[in-house]
Design a protein around this motif. Sequence first.
Motif: not given
Length: 305
Positions: A91-105
Amino acid sequence: MSNLIRGLSENGGVVFCGVNSTEIVRKAEQLHKTSATCSAALGRLLTGAAMMGSMLKDDRDTVTLRVSGNGPAGVLIACTDGTGNVKGCIDNPLVELPLKENGHLDVGGAVGRDGVMTVIRDNRLQKEPTVGQVPLVSGEIAEDLTSYYAYSEQIPTVCALGVLVDTDLTIACAGGYLIQLLPGATDAEITQLEQNIAAMPSVTELLRAGKTPEDMMELALKGFNPNVLDEREVAYRCDCSHERTEEMLLSLGKKELEKLRDEDPNCEVVCHFCHTKYQFDLNELVQKAVDKHKTPVPTEENESV
């Protein structure tokens, strides 16, 4: 193209399916212009779908995966046929979030951890599709597929999926594997399998090191003497066409087509999966709908005698 294999342990108790889906996920990213997090989310779902499709009994059977969470990415869909070829959308292909604590998406954050995964299996030998649905476990996709198999199909399953996105947002590598225990597996075999999987690097680490799906199988099924059952090429492939799109419009019926025509006689339909655009003249479609439902008038040639 992407390489997919299916394998079986020597005693027939463990089934393995693995795929390098890098080209599939690259194609999806190019079509949908996804952010890094959405590339990982949709890519994992497409990878899982490809493996599920390859395990169908008939090439004409299909599986549709629909993930509906409460995250900002909205609904994700992946469709596969019995050959393992896939297509998908988000639906929303441009969503971006901060990386998790382990550095993963943060795929789980984008998808949402409150929602459901729906699996629709369409077997051509059955009149109606089979629909299974499970609550999302994490939104990370692999855990959710594992949960689906455990609760909807009662098959002990291990699923690992990975998508590595480079800093320039291109797809470095992607892939995954599915391992299923068949009835009769011993406690010793289960323990051995758990130890093997725990010792394995992540899917993306393996692919980045140049490992193949067969290498994954050898690591996961170490001690089980596995054999490759078959190997195939799978791809991101949309089966839309002008003819199928026209049939879809005609299925709306004459009245609905007339409403659309009165708003604008020039109709453009865009495929959700590949963004191909199809142009139609609704005046022509209305006439086709009329012709399609005309009742033939009896003549001397076709009257019963």
